[in-house]
Scaffold this active site. Structure first.
Site, mmCIF file in Angstrom:
data_model
loop_
_atom_site.group_PDB
_atom_site.id
_atom_site.type_symbol
_atom_site.label_atom_id
_atom_site.label_comp_id
_atom_site.label_asym_id
_atom_site.label_seq_id
_atom_site.Cartn_x
_atom_site.Cartn_y
_atom_site.Cartn_z
ATOM 1 N N CYS A 1 6.144 0.016 7.659
ATOM 2 C CA CYS A 1 5.784 1.139 6.795
ATOM 3 C C CYS A 1 6.964 1.475 5.892
ATOM 4 C CB CYS A 1 5.420 2.340 7.665
ATOM 5 S SG CYS A 1 4.951 3.818 6.736
ATOM 6 N N LEU A 2 6.678 1.746 4.645
ATOM 7 C CA LEU A 2 7.734 2.140 3.712
ATOM 8 C C LEU A 2 8.401 3.443 4.140
ATOM 9 C CD1 LEU A 2 5.985 1.290 0.320
ATOM 10 C CD2 LEU A 2 7.727 -0.047 1.529
ATOM 11 N N GLY B 1 0.848 -1.179 0.000
ATOM 12 C CA GLY B 1 0.000 0.000 0.000
ATOM 13 C C GLY B 1 0.882 1.226 0.000
ATOM 14 N N HIS C 1 -2.227 7.544 7.064
ATOM 15 C CA HIS C 1 -1.248 8.402 6.382
ATOM 16 C C HIS C 1 -1.907 9.688 5.884
ATOM 17 C CE1 HIS C 1 2.630 6.484 6.192
ATOM 18 N NE2 HIS C 1 2.115 5.337 5.772
ATOM 19 N N HIS D 1 -4.127 1.657 7.690
ATOM 20 C CA HIS D 1 -2.779 2.226 7.665
ATOM 21 C C HIS D 1 -2.696 3.374 6.652
ATOM 22 C CE1 HIS D 1 1.744 1.686 7.866
ATOM 23 N NE2 HIS D 1 1.626 2.299 6.696
ATOM 24 N N GLU D 2 -3.201 3.143 5.446
ATOM 25 C CA GLU D 2 -3.109 4.168 4.395
ATOM 26 C C GLU D 2 -4.016 5.364 4.705
ATOM 27 O OE1 GLU D 2 -0.576 3.888 2.632
ATOM 28 O OE2 GLU D 2 -0.244 1.751 2.944
ATOM 29 N N GLN E 1 3.369 9.792 0.867
ATOM 30 C CA GLN E 1 4.598 9.018 0.999
ATOM 31 C C GLN E 1 5.545 9.231 -0.180
ATOM 32 O OE1 GLN E 1 2.499 5.163 2.240
ATOM 33 N NE2 GLN E 1 4.508 5.061 3.247
#
Length: 179
Positions: free
Chosen positions: A98-99, A47, A144, A140-141, A52
């Site tokens: 997380c990226l 995702g 963000h 999660h997204e 990001q």
């Protein structure tokens, strides 16, 4: 081929402020979505939120399985998250990463079912409902896009540990060059 953009890391202000709603569903949005998918795949994620990659708009993409192993892929623009009522929630306490905080993972209880309502890249209404990893990804997204990272949901001590490990793993040793 879509442009792969660098992933923004924890500490960058774009990750810590709510994103702006998308108001135009046009070629620019389509190009952003394509870049988001390319960047997510290049980083080996499941995702990715627009902020990001440094774009403060309410858009995320996903490509992951649900609790039954069924694969789901898509984009949600201007999502609103819907979770089960407190008394009806079952928590999944799996590790989360997380990226934007690369290499770090921590157990984070989240509801094992989630639903988001929003729009696709063409502006058509969509609802995505998920269990397992997909439910975690939707939450999660959306976090963000609201200016929150998963580490913001951790207990203070665990959050400090994750950030310290991140800093240690990403610090560079600068040596003085010989004269």
């Amino acid at each position: 081929m879509a442009e792969v953009r660098p992933i923004v890391h924890v500490g960058d202000p774009v990750l810590h402020h709510p994103c702006e709603p998308v108001t135009r569903f046009d070629d620019e949005l389509a190009a952003l979505v394509a870049a988001m998918f390319a960047s997510m795949y290049a980083a080996e994620g499941v995702g990715l939120a627009a902020n990001q990659i440094g774009v403060p708009l309410r858009v995320f993409v996903y490509d992951c399985p649900d609790a039954d192993g069924r694969h789901h892929k898509g984009v949600v623009v201007n999502p609103t998250l819907e979770l089960p009522e407190i008394g009806e929630r079952r928590l999944d306490a799996d590790d989360e990463g997380c990226l934007s905080v690369p290499g770090q993972y921590a157990p984070l209880p989240r509801p094992d079912h989630a639903r988001v309502h929003g729009f696709d890249a063409a502006g058509d209404p969509v609802t995505v409902e998920g269990t397992g990893l997909l439910a975690r990804c939707l939450q999660h997204e959306t976090d963000h896009l609201d200016g929150h990272l998963y580490i913001d949901r951790l207990p203070a001590k665990r959050r400090k540990q994750v950030l310290a490990a991140y800093r240690e793993a990403h610090s560079t040793i600068v040596e003085t060059p010989p004269l």
